[in-house]
Enzyme design. Sequence first.
Site, PDB file in Angstrom:
ATOM      1  N   SER A  12       0.799  -1.225   0.000  1.00 28.91           N
ATOM      2  CA  SER A  12       0.000   0.000   0.000  1.00 28.91           C
ATOM      3  C   SER A  12       0.831   1.273   0.000  1.00 28.91           C
ATOM      4  O   SER A  12       0.311   2.342  -0.349  1.00 28.91           O
ATOM      5  CB  SER A  12      -0.943   0.015   1.211  1.00 28.91           C
ATOM      6  OG  SER A  12      -0.214  -0.067   2.420  1.00 28.91           O
ATOM      7  N   GLY A  14       5.222   3.004   0.084  1.00 32.37           N
ATOM      8  CA  GLY A  14       6.668   2.834   0.140  1.00 32.37           C
ATOM      9  C   GLY A  14       7.284   4.035   0.811  1.00 32.37           C
ATOM     10  O   GLY A  14       6.657   5.095   0.942  1.00 32.37           O
ATOM     11  N   HIS A 234      13.178  -9.752   0.745  1.00 33.43           N
ATOM     12  CA  HIS A 234      11.789 -10.011   1.109  1.00 33.43           C
ATOM     13  C   HIS A 234      11.514  -9.248   2.394  1.00 33.43           C
ATOM     14  O   HIS A 234      12.238  -9.411   3.387  1.00 33.43           O
ATOM     15  CB  HIS A 234      11.559 -11.506   1.307  1.00 33.43           C
ATOM     16  CG  HIS A 234      10.146 -11.839   1.673  1.00 33.43           C
ATOM     17  ND1 HIS A 234       9.791 -13.023   2.277  1.00 33.43           N
ATOM     18  CD2 HIS A 234       8.998 -11.143   1.532  1.00 33.43           C
ATOM     19  CE1 HIS A 234       8.491 -13.045   2.480  1.00 33.43           C
ATOM     20  NE2 HIS A 234       7.992 -11.906   2.034  1.00 33.43           N
ATOM     21  N   ASP A 235      10.476  -8.422   2.408  1.00 32.86           N
ATOM     22  CA  ASP A 235      10.267  -7.535   3.551  1.00 32.86           C
ATOM     23  C   ASP A 235      10.134  -8.291   4.868  1.00 32.86           C
ATOM     24  O   ASP A 235      10.604  -7.814   5.912  1.00 32.86           O
ATOM     25  CB  ASP A 235       9.079  -6.593   3.325  1.00 32.86           C
ATOM     26  CG  ASP A 235       7.808  -7.290   2.857  1.00 32.86           C
ATOM     27  OD1 ASP A 235       7.733  -8.527   2.928  1.00 32.86           O
ATOM     28  OD2 ASP A 235       6.890  -6.574   2.400  1.00 32.86           O
ATOM     29  N   THR A 236       9.547  -9.486   4.841  1.00 32.48           N
ATOM     30  CA  THR A 236       9.452 -10.263   6.083  1.00 32.48           C
ATOM     31  C   THR A 236      10.825 -10.712   6.555  1.00 32.48           C
ATOM     32  O   THR A 236      11.108 -10.730   7.756  1.00 32.48           O
ATOM     33  CB  THR A 236       8.535 -11.481   5.898  1.00 32.48           C
ATOM     34  OG1 THR A 236       7.261 -11.041   5.427  1.00 32.48           O
ATOM     35  CG2 THR A 236       8.342 -12.216   7.215  1.00 32.48           C
ATOM     36  N   THR A 258       0.317  -5.854   6.458  1.00 30.99           N
ATOM     37  CA  THR A 258      -0.664  -6.307   5.474  1.00 30.99           C
ATOM     38  C   THR A 258      -0.863  -7.811   5.599  1.00 30.99           C
ATOM     39  O   THR A 258      -1.978  -8.316   5.530  1.00 30.99           O
ATOM     40  CB  THR A 258      -0.197  -5.948   4.054  1.00 30.99           C
ATOM     41  OG1 THR A 258      -0.053  -4.531   3.957  1.00 30.99           O
ATOM     42  CG2 THR A 258      -1.195  -6.415   3.012  1.00 30.99           C
ATOM     43  N   ASN A 295       1.974 -18.090   7.051  1.00 26.28           N
ATOM     44  CA  ASN A 295       1.382 -16.878   6.490  1.00 26.28           C
ATOM     45  C   ASN A 295      -0.082 -16.785   6.898  1.00 26.28           C
ATOM     46  O   ASN A 295      -0.839 -17.748   6.734  1.00 26.28           O
ATOM     47  CB  ASN A 295       1.444 -16.923   4.952  1.00 26.28           C
ATOM     48  CG  ASN A 295       2.727 -16.351   4.414  1.00 26.28           C
ATOM     49  OD1 ASN A 295       2.926 -15.146   4.394  1.00 26.28           O
ATOM     50  ND2 ASN A 295       3.609 -17.233   3.968  1.00 26.28           N
ATOM     51  N   GLY A 402       4.214  -2.636  11.319  1.00 29.89           N
ATOM     52  CA  GLY A 402       3.188  -1.632  11.556  1.00 29.89           C
ATOM     53  C   GLY A 402       2.100  -2.090  12.497  1.00 29.89           C
ATOM     54  O   GLY A 402       1.557  -1.299  13.283  1.00 29.89           O
TER      55      GLY A 402
END
Length: 471
Positions: A12, A14, A234-236, A258, A295, A402
């Site tokens: 959503s 950056g 990878h953001d995770t 998210t 997940n 977040g």
Amino acid sequence: MNQYIAVDIGASSGRLILSHIEKGKLNIEEVHRFENGFQKINHHDRWNIDALIREIFIGLEKVKAMGIDKAYLGVDTWAVDYVMVNKERQKIADPISYRDQRTQNSIDQLTSKVSKESIYEKTGIQFLELNTLYQLFAENKKLLKKADKLLFIPDYIGFVLTGKQVTEITNASTTQMLNLRSALFDDELMEIVEVTNDLFAPLTDPGQVLGLIQERWKDQFDLPEITVVTVASHDTASAVVGVPAVTDKNWAYLSSGTWSLIGIESPVPINSHEAFEHNFTNEWGAYGTYRFLKNIMGLWIVQEVKRLSEEDLSFKEMAELADQVPDFQSIIDVNDSRFTNPDNMIEEIQLACTESKQPIPETTGELVNCVYSSLAKNYDLELKNLEQITGNNFQQLHIVGGGSNVRKLNQLTADLTGKEVYAGPSEATAIGNIVVQMIAAKELADITEARKVIRDSFEIERFHSNKTKGV
């Protein structure tokens, strides 16, 4: 003083986060934020990758305007999506989003050719229709034949910046195509989706220097001298690097955004039959680790409720309304594919409650409480599954990302799990991105030192369990 820039792009939004170490603590500052989202183009939900790259350059110009002439930079984004590049090194089309409907029923179709058990034994990856394996299975084969290289989103951004092509392993592992034994893309799975190994750029580990930003971009933008480092893209994976776990206690993490991802950091993959039955995944992590996790749909559902709501409320205000509603009145299966990308999320939640003969949430507070209660129930279930599979009793649960700001959800999670819940930092993904750069630049020795610095630099809130709630 070294300066570091995290380019952290989610589904959503950056942002560019600037950081340095000052008096033994991480100093972080957001210098640029921009929106992201997919749009329906030619019958598919696509990301505007060129617009994202333009925003990166805008952010870098802001960094230069701050008087910073030299910096390191790392890029992390979501996983599984990709850009096809032709022999002229140009993108063939904007990347299709993992939420696109093209992969519906792809798991059933592909696993008629090779069993689920075989795929899991090879890859250790959770079965999700959004995985790259099923995207390639559904891909336009004419376009695929035109591709010289397939680059995952952060690798493509790094390629545009530096001109160099790599495939970073934390992102590559999410494809459900990387073989745990050979550490290469699996030949049988590639054959089924009609690709060959040379479609992928060389695999690389987090912490490798990719190169300097291309001179041609300096002709178009007023940029600092940038050294691009391949981080845990990878953001995770970056978020897990950013977990401030510094004790010897058994701990698990929940990367909350998210998506919600609950798991542990393991030195070895766990692709047992029990892990397969519970649909856990073994994504590769930084520094020789595996992220053994599950997940879960996550706060995407709340984001969609906010988007569709006629009230102009912030996420904080929505959480406050949820706190005024009795918990656990209505529970939905947050992992049901019906919530992946419905036409109307609010109506889908209400329909699910109607079908299960539960109270139908009408107000914003009721809808959000339904989601929070459902997520907390799922976190408790999957944490118990995690303990059963690993044989460990986890004493601490670190919530980062977040979602760690959602005190209501954190408390429900503590109440149901009975664990010591530590929330924060909310910027764990960007922080994990940054400390990998710092380790590459030899400003930090290793991940152990990095986590101590993170723990000392940011406020971490503790939530105690009220075990009588939610029972």
